[in-house]
Scaffold this active site. Structure first.
Site, PDB file in Angstrom:
ATOM      1  N   SER A 178       0.839  -1.186   0.000  1.00  0.00           N
ATOM      2  CA  SER A 178       0.000   0.000   0.000  1.00  0.00           C
ATOM      3  C   SER A 178       0.884   1.251   0.000  1.00  0.00           C
ATOM      4  CB  SER A 178      -0.955  -0.064   1.199  1.00  0.00           C
ATOM      5  OG  SER A 178      -1.999   0.863   1.073  1.00  0.00           O
TER       6      SER A 178
ATOM      7  N   HIS B 283      -7.576  -5.833  -0.039  1.00  0.00           N
ATOM      8  CA  HIS B 283      -6.353  -5.089   0.262  1.00  0.00           C
ATOM      9  C   HIS B 283      -5.411  -5.880   1.171  1.00  0.00           C
ATOM     10  CE1 HIS B 283      -4.140  -1.351   0.215  1.00  0.00           C
ATOM     11  NE2 HIS B 283      -4.026  -1.371   1.526  1.00  0.00           N
TER      12      HIS B 283
END
Length: 175
Positions: free
Chosen positions: A13, A149
Site C-alpha cells: 500500500s 487489500h
C-alpha cells in the site's frame, strides 16, 4: 554500506510508494539501486486518481472508516479492537492526505532500472498495476491473489510471496 550488498524493497500500500521513492533517492543521490522492488496493493504513482478527488478533503474518521471497510482496507482484527482502531484511523487519514498532497512527475530522472514485481488482491482498489512498467527500464511482473487489500494475510498467499521473493534473490544473487 550497501555498495556491494544486493538489496531489495518490499512495500504494501503506502509502503510501496515509500519503497519506490527510497529506491529513487538512493539511485539519484548515491548511485545505489535495489536489485528488485516489490510493490503490493498500490496503483503506480503517476496513475493515482482515487485519492486525489475532493471527496477525501475534510473526510471524517467515520467516513474514512466506512470507505476502508467497503474496500476491504481494514482487517477484521482491527475492526474488533476499538482502542487500536482509534489509533489507526488518524494515521490512515494522514496517509491519504499525504498521497493527496504528493505530486509525482514522471521523467527520465524518475525511472529505476531494477525489476519490479507487483502484487494485489482481486478485490483490491489498486488499479493499473501494469503501469509500474512506466517507472523502470527493468522488467515488470504482476500477480493477483484472491482477496482484498489484505490479500497477503491469507496463509497460501503469504507462502507464495515469501517463496517468490526468495527465488528472486537467489536468481539475482547467483547470476
Amino acid at each position: 554500506m550497501l555498495q556491494n550488498v544486493p538489496f531489495a524493497f518490499f512495500g504494501h500500500s503506502m509502503g510501496s510508494y515509500i519503497a519506490f521513492m527510497t529506491a529513487l533517492h538512493l539511485k539519484e543521490n548515491y548511485k545505489l539501486e535495489p536489485m528488485h522492488c516489490f510493490v503490493s496493493s498500490a496503483t503506480p504513482l503517476h496513475k493515482i486518481t482515487h485519492f486525489h478527488s475532493s471527496s477525501f478533503s475534510g473526510i471524517s474518521e467515520e467516513q474514512l472508516f466506512n470507505f476502508t471497510t467497503n474496500i476491504g482496507g481494514i482487517s477484521k482484527d482491527l475492526l474488533e479492537n476499538k482502542e487500536l482502531l482509534e489509533m489507526f484511523l488518524p494515521v490512515l487519514k494522514a496517509d491519504i492526505q499525504m498521497i493527496q498532497n504528493f505530486n509525482f512527475v514522471k521523467s527520465s530522472k524518475t525511472l529505476l532500472s531494477c525489476d519490479i514485481t507487483c502484487f494485489s488482491g482481486t478485490e483490491d482498489i489498486a488499479e493499473e498495476m501494469e503501469g509500474w512498467k512506466d517507472l523502470t527500464s527493468g522488467s515488470v511482473e504482476t500477480h493477483k491473489f484472491p482477496g482484498n487489500h489484505f490479500y497477503l494475510t491469507n496463509p497460501s498467499n503469504e507462502t507464495f510471496l515469501i517463496n517468490y521473493i526468495t527465488r528472486c534473490f537467489e536468481i539475482s544473487y547467483c547470476a
